[in-house]
Write a protein that holds these residues in place. Sequence first.
Motif, short mmCIF file in Angstrom:
data_model
loop_
_atom_site.label_atom_id
_atom_site.label_comp_id
_atom_site.label_asym_id
_atom_site.label_seq_id
_atom_site.Cartn_x
_atom_site.Cartn_y
_atom_site.Cartn_z
N MET A 110 -22.72 -14.18 14.64
CA MET A 110 -23.92 -14.81 15.17
C MET A 110 -24.76 -15.46 14.07
SD MET A 110 -25.22 -12.32 18.26
CE MET A 110 -25.58 -10.94 17.19
N GLY A 111 -24.64 -14.94 12.86
CA GLY A 111 -25.39 -15.48 11.73
C GLY A 111 -24.58 -16.38 10.83
N GLY A 112 -23.43 -16.85 11.32
CA GLY A 112 -22.61 -17.77 10.53
C GLY A 112 -21.40 -17.10 9.92
N ARG A 113 -20.43 -17.91 9.51
CA ARG A 113 -19.15 -17.41 9.03
C ARG A 113 -19.01 -17.44 7.52
NH1 ARG A 113 -14.92 -21.00 11.94
NH2 ARG A 113 -13.48 -19.84 10.60
N GLU A 114 -19.99 -17.96 6.81
CA GLU A 114 -19.89 -18.05 5.37
C GLU A 114 -20.96 -17.20 4.70
OE1 GLU A 114 -19.94 -22.08 4.10
OE2 GLU A 114 -18.08 -22.61 5.16
N ALA A 115 -20.58 -16.56 3.57
CA ALA A 115 -21.51 -15.71 2.83
C ALA A 115 -21.07 -15.64 1.38
CB ALA A 115 -21.54 -14.31 3.44
N LYS A 116 -22.05 -15.39 0.51
CA LYS A 116 -21.77 -15.18 -0.91
C LYS A 116 -21.94 -13.71 -1.20
CE LYS A 116 -23.18 -16.73 -5.53
NZ LYS A 116 -24.11 -17.60 -6.29
N LEU A 117 -20.88 -13.08 -1.75
CA LEU A 117 -20.89 -11.64 -1.99
C LEU A 117 -20.65 -11.34 -3.46
CD1 LEU A 117 -18.72 -10.32 1.00
CD2 LEU A 117 -21.21 -10.40 0.84
N ASP A 118 -21.36 -10.34 -3.95
CA ASP A 118 -21.12 -9.83 -5.29
C ASP A 118 -19.99 -8.80 -5.19
OD1 ASP A 118 -21.10 -8.50 -7.72
OD2 ASP A 118 -23.29 -8.42 -7.89
N LEU A 119 -18.78 -9.21 -5.51
CA LEU A 119 -17.64 -8.32 -5.37
C LEU A 119 -17.71 -7.14 -6.32
CD1 LEU A 119 -14.73 -10.88 -4.84
CD2 LEU A 119 -16.05 -9.63 -3.13
N GLY A 120 -18.47 -7.30 -7.41
CA GLY A 120 -18.66 -6.17 -8.32
C GLY A 120 -19.33 -5.00 -7.62
N LYS A 121 -20.33 -5.28 -6.78
CA LYS A 121 -20.99 -4.21 -6.03
C LYS A 121 -20.02 -3.57 -5.04
CE LYS A 121 -25.74 -5.98 -6.24
NZ LYS A 121 -26.92 -6.44 -5.45
N MET A 122 -19.21 -4.38 -4.39
CA MET A 122 -18.23 -3.82 -3.46
C MET A 122 -17.25 -2.91 -4.20
SD MET A 122 -17.18 -6.76 -0.70
CE MET A 122 -16.32 -5.50 0.22
N LEU A 123 -16.85 -3.34 -5.38
CA LEU A 123 -15.88 -2.57 -6.16
C LEU A 123 -16.47 -1.24 -6.61
CD1 LEU A 123 -13.02 -2.83 -7.49
CD2 LEU A 123 -14.21 -3.67 -9.52
N VAL A 124 -17.66 -1.29 -7.19
CA VAL A 124 -18.30 -0.08 -7.73
C VAL A 124 -18.60 0.93 -6.62
CG1 VAL A 124 -20.38 0.80 -8.84
CG2 VAL A 124 -19.24 -1.22 -9.76
N LYS A 125 -19.03 0.42 -5.45
CA LYS A 125 -19.36 1.32 -4.34
C LYS A 125 -18.14 1.69 -3.48
CE LYS A 125 -24.24 0.46 -3.34
NZ LYS A 125 -25.19 0.09 -2.25
N ARG A 126 -17.01 1.07 -3.77
CA ARG A 126 -15.78 1.31 -2.99
C ARG A 126 -16.02 1.04 -1.50
NH1 ARG A 126 -15.89 6.00 -6.39
NH2 ARG A 126 -16.48 7.30 -4.60
N ILE A 127 -16.71 -0.05 -1.21
CA ILE A 127 -17.04 -0.42 0.17
C ILE A 127 -15.80 -0.97 0.86
CG2 ILE A 127 -18.35 -2.03 1.60
CD1 ILE A 127 -20.59 -1.85 -0.52
N GLN A 128 -15.55 -0.51 2.07
CA GLN A 128 -14.46 -1.02 2.89
C GLN A 128 -15.02 -2.04 3.88
OE1 GLN A 128 -12.08 2.16 4.67
NE2 GLN A 128 -12.79 3.54 3.07
N LEU A 129 -14.57 -3.29 3.78
CA LEU A 129 -15.01 -4.36 4.67
C LEU A 129 -13.87 -4.67 5.64
CD1 LEU A 129 -16.84 -6.65 5.63
CD2 LEU A 129 -16.02 -8.02 3.68
#
Length: 316
Positions: free
Chosen positions: A230-249
């Motif tokens: 609903m808020g659009g299909r494009e986003a800018k993500l800091d993959l370093g934060k995803m890596l450090v937090k071990r976030i599953q997307l």
Amino acid sequence: MRGLQAEGGSLEWREQPAVELQDGQVRVAIKAAGLNRADLLQKAGMYPPPAGVTPVLGLECAGTVLEVKGNSRWSPGDRVCGLLAGGGMAEEVVVDGRHLLPVPAELSWAEAAALPEVFATAWLNVFELGAAQPGEKVLIHAGASGVGTAAIQICKALGNPCWVTLGSEDKLQACIALGATGGALRQNGIMALQSEGPFNVVLDPVGGTYAEHHLDLIALDGRWVVIGLMGGREAKLDLGKMLVKRIQLTGSTLRTRSDNYKADLLARMEERLWPLFAKGELKPMVAKTFSFEQADAAFAELAEDKIVGKVILVKE
């Protein structure tokens, strides 16, 4: 048999060819059908049905069994509600018998039609793909929607504190009354919830506009499940934060899943959730009902995004 189709952004009732039953299928006389945002998108030409699926709108319905072919748990006259890939806004539908569930006692046809799609979506994405464990915090965007109100109730019943984002104070108070711990108005930004986190599971039908903030809101080993854009299909993500937090997307859709996947999902959902309906801990949220002949008004009501819960078409 008449069914509701979308053509050029308009709705039209059209005669549909008769469908012959195959083994394992059930013919259901439809009493009520739920509206979902997927129906709005299909009407707008932005979400065509999967290959081989009827163009008739409607992803969930409730009604009585008319006919059964092959071995089945169902018999003519049974009250059922069904999860569909399409075809719910019609006089009748033919469906895989495994995609039907018994209507919980005491529910009206409108309430039964408000159940299959949203409770299946909430259960799948928060508790199966999101793997929410008792006590873990859940963040639910669009909390006043059909899926949102279902997710809030399941979280409350299973011991998961949850927070919501939505568009008005009235909606927020309604969600708190359902069991949400708190929430934030989207116009104030979702970072207003940072002091309430971190969140172990995020149910996200928004996508783009919220994406970068989730990296600060989600807990270590958190699960972020995207079910809409609903808020659009494009986003800018800091993959370093995803890596450090071990976030599953995880990206998740239900409509295009295989028949066997849906059947297994509904079986697990019936086992875990149907006793909670019997106890009154879960209840479909019907905001407004319209007759089948008032379909245009019903679609307009859902598009306005002012309600809490579901819009339902009911056969008069």
